[in-house]
Design a protein around this motif. Structure first.
Motif, PDB file in Angstrom:
ATOM      1  N   SER A  51      43.146  72.029  -8.336  1.00 37.53           N
ATOM      2  CA  SER A  51      43.456  70.944  -9.265  1.00 37.53           C
ATOM      3  C   SER A  51      44.941  70.915  -9.584  1.00 37.53           C
ATOM      4  O   SER A  51      45.661  71.900  -9.399  1.00 37.53           O
ATOM      5  N   GLU A  52      45.347  69.761 -10.068  1.00 33.41           N
ATOM      6  CA  GLU A  52      46.734  69.567 -10.493  1.00 33.41           C
ATOM      7  C   GLU A  52      46.729  68.481 -11.552  1.00 33.41           C
ATOM      8  O   GLU A  52      45.892  67.575 -11.532  1.00 33.41           O
ATOM      9  N   THR A  53      47.671  68.582 -12.483  1.00 34.88           N
ATOM     10  CA  THR A  53      47.821  67.556 -13.507  1.00 34.88           C
ATOM     11  C   THR A  53      48.838  66.530 -13.040  1.00 34.88           C
ATOM     12  O   THR A  53      49.922  66.885 -12.575  1.00 34.88           O
ATOM     13  N   VAL A  54      48.481  65.244 -13.146  1.00 34.44           N
ATOM     14  CA  VAL A  54      49.364  64.168 -12.711  1.00 34.44           C
ATOM     15  C   VAL A  54      49.697  63.283 -13.906  1.00 34.44           C
ATOM     16  O   VAL A  54      49.024  63.327 -14.941  1.00 34.44           O
ATOM     17  N   VAL A  55      50.756  62.498 -13.740  1.00 36.77           N
ATOM     18  CA  VAL A  55      51.234  61.637 -14.825  1.00 36.77           C
ATOM     19  C   VAL A  55      51.350  60.207 -14.312  1.00 36.77           C
ATOM     20  O   VAL A  55      51.905  59.966 -13.236  1.00 36.77           O
TER      21      VAL A  55
END
Length: 654
Positions: free
Chosen positions: A422-426
């Motif tokens: 997973s990764e956090t995106v903006v």
């Protein structure tokens, strides 16, 4: 001593509504000085003389917890040896205690079970015994002390007694209400030391009592401690199942939950008969986290597969999972890489690039899914087939919407069914088309009447395609002199040339600003226009200031006599006539011989309307200059006749 009246309060207990209640019942009775069965431990003698303000600890022996002596001063009830500290004292010493600070003579009586009693007499006098004192503590009690798991804490007191009767130091664990230890001391000066595990104390700390042989007491300030260093396991994930003989990887996230920087060994404990198979030391600041991977080389399972526990242990926290080792590992798809094009603008496409590897022993097929958001939703997927150890690169996409506010962050996961990453995106609010002037240049300086060229580069730094008028604004009193309509996509640039036709400057040169304006941005520079006009001729001196001006062409024509009035040509020996010559200079004032130019380039001849007539022969004036090219009159003042032979016409002097 004889018997006397004692006021006795009896503690009665009962059960009501599921709870225990206590009630004091007061009665009056007579007590003797000493009753058989009550053991006086301290003070050792029944009579004691103390200095004013001295606190005395009275100790009596009891059979165990549950016997609560009651204490009387001069026959009046003063208290009972009942509480957590008294219970802890009985548990540690086999005796219970009661203490009182004396300012006057008193008689002290202890009674157990309403029958057994002991009485002591305390006189207060300046020559009585004094209290011991704690003269130093190490470490200082001024600041909280750090502590860590499995750490040994050492505390020390220096004690003194004016009568040389030091007896013991009692170490109390505050809040826990337990006696940690009792240290013997003697003489007038001594030291006592306590060694205690950090796990056996709490932040409220430790307190020391020093007592003399007569029961006089002094207490230290407390040592207080920081919260115990704590390393928490925030996440743990074991790579299971694995094939026999392969490496088992266990990922963990560790956080320092303590109040100070500290280090610890993080251990991987494996099996039903736990063994430490791997460890890594971490050092973290307060609230700092770190990710680590611990490994274990598996063997072949006993059968088709074998299951056993693995645990991660920080010393203050543990987390565990069951893992499986299989004889042959089926197709297992791992996410080995993940990246995105975050941040993106609202309405743009989020691209998630990932690498998938089949770490199993068989060929297999799986759906690789892109899961988006805090409320997870599958937004894209791709069916993937891989052979053992084969990898594939995929790009999964998600069409974003407008964020709630200036920007919005959320997680995206790639899920193979056997593994996730997973990764956090903006996603940011889209910026409309915005045209910036990134460069400006001109061909300045230029001459009056020439074309000024302004070269500029325009870039769309917004997130949308747009169109704008790019204008050239000229002068101190700004005027739009040129413009061009421009359409650009996001991030696109274009070069333009805008022009302006310059006039003659007011003076030798003139400078003024030019500006490129996109509506959203401007850039300006100063340009120069220089004069192209030469210096005027009339500002230069004449060739010969002494020579008279010749009459204008037209004036000379007006003064010539008519053809029918021309006189006969003069005799050959006439001195006034010009010498014979074959040349014919033509009429006076002809443009072929304009005369010398003056400084401004004019001929220097008078204008047509001056009315000046050429002088005649009798006028006493000098004849005109040779260069004038006019015919001279004869002696009698008449001009030669037009009928005369041209060869015999008068010629101007050279």
């Amino acid at each position: 001593m004889g018997g006397r009246q004692l006021e006795r309060r009896e503690l009665l207990s009962g059960v009501a509504g599921g709870s225990i209640g206590y009630v004091w019942v007061t009665e009056t009775r007579r007590a003797d000085t000493q009753t058989e069965g009550v053991e006086r431990v301290q003070p050792p003698e029944p009579e004691l003389s103390v200095q004013p303000g001295t606190t005395i600890v009275f100790e009596i022996g009891v059979d165990g917890i549950g016997e609560w002596p009651e204490w009387y001063l001069d026959g009046e009830f003063a208290g009972a040896s009942m509480g957590p500290w008294e219970s802890a004292y009985v548990d540690h010493r086999g005796t219970t205690f009661w203490q009182h600070t004396f300012e006057s003579d008193r008689q002290v009586t202890a009674e157990i079970d309403g029958s057994d009693a002991i009485t002591l007499t305390v006189d207060v006098a300046s020559g009585g015994i004094g209290a011991p004192s704690i003269t130093d503590t190490q470490p200082s009690t001024d600041d909280r002390l750090p502590r860590a798991p499995d750490e040994t804490i050492e505390l020390e007191v220096a004690v003194s007694d004016p009568d040389g009767n030091l007896d013991r130091v009692v170490w109390w664990a505050l809040a826990l209400d337990v006696v940690l230890d009792v240290t013997d001391v003697d003489g007038s000066d001594d030291t006592a030391t306590l060694e205690v595990d950090a796990d056996d104390v709490v932040p409220e700390g430790v307190l020391a009592w020093v007592l003399s042989e007569n029961g006089a007491i002094d207490a230290s300030d407390s040592w207080q401690f920081e919260q115990l260093t704590s390393f928490e396991i925030e996440e743990m994930e074991a790579e299971s199942p694995v094939g026999g003989g392969e490496t088992l990887e266990v990922d963990a996230t560790i956080r320092n939950a303590g109040p100070r920087a500290a280090s610890t060994d993080v251990e991987l404990v494996v099996g039903h008969d736990p063994q430490i198979e791997d460890s890594e030391q971490v050092e973290l600041e307060p609230d700092e986290t770190t990710d680590l991977t611990l490994i274990f080389e598996t063997g072949e399972p006993a059968g088709d597969s074998e299951e056993f526990p693995v645990a991660v242990d920080t010393g203050t926290d543990t987390a565990s999972e069951m893992v499986v080792v299989e004889d042959e590992l089926p197709a297992t798809f791992e996410v080995t890489a993940l990246s995105t094009n975050s941040p993106v603008s609202g309405g743009e496409t989020l691209e998630v690039e990932t690498t998938i590897e089949n770490v199993g022993d068989e060929t297999g097929t799986t759906d690789v899914e892109l899961v988006v958001g805090h409320d997870p939703q599958v937004e894209d997927s791709e069916l993937l087939t891989l052979e053992p150890d084969e990898t594939a690169n995929l790009t999964l996409t998600f069409e974003t919407g407008e964020p709630a506010g200036d920007s919005e962050a959320f997680p995206v996961d790639v899920d193979t069914g056997a593994d996730t990453a997973s990764e956090t995106v903006v996603v940011e609010e889209a910026t409309p088309a915005t045209f910036e002037v990134t460069s400006i240049a001109t061909n300045s300086p230029i001459g009056g009447g020439e074309t000024l060229e302004v070269e500029t580069t325009i870039e769309n730094v917004g997130d949308e395609t747009g169109t704008t008028d790019v204008e050239l604004v000229v002068g101190h009193d700004p005027q739009v002199e040129d413009s061009e309509l421009l359409t650009l996509e996001p991030g696109e640039s274009a070069g333009l040339t805008l022009t302006f036709q310059a006039g003659e400057p007011a003076g030798d040169s003139e400078s003024f600003p030019v500006e490129v304006d996109t509506g959203a941005d401007t850039a300006s520079t100063t340009v120069v226009v220089e004069s192209t006009v030469d210096v005027e001729d009339d500002e230069l001196p004449d060739d010969d200031d002494d020579e008279p001006e010749l009459p204008d062409d037209d004036e000379g024509d007006d003064q010539l006599p008519a053809d029918d009035d021309e006189p006969d040509p003069p005799d050959d020996d006439d001195d006034l006539g010009p010498p014979d010559d074959d040349t014919d200079p033509g009429p006076p004032g002809d443009d072929t011989d304009p005369g010398p130019p003056n400084g401004n380039g004019d001929t220097g001849l008078p204008d047509d309307d001056t009315g000046v007539e050429p002088p005649d022969g009798n006028g006493g004036s000098d004849p005109p200059d040779d260069s004038a090219g006019t015919d001279l009159p004869d002696d009698d003042g008449t001009a030669p006749s037009a009928d005369d032979d041209p060869a015999e016409e008068a010629e101007p002097s050279l």
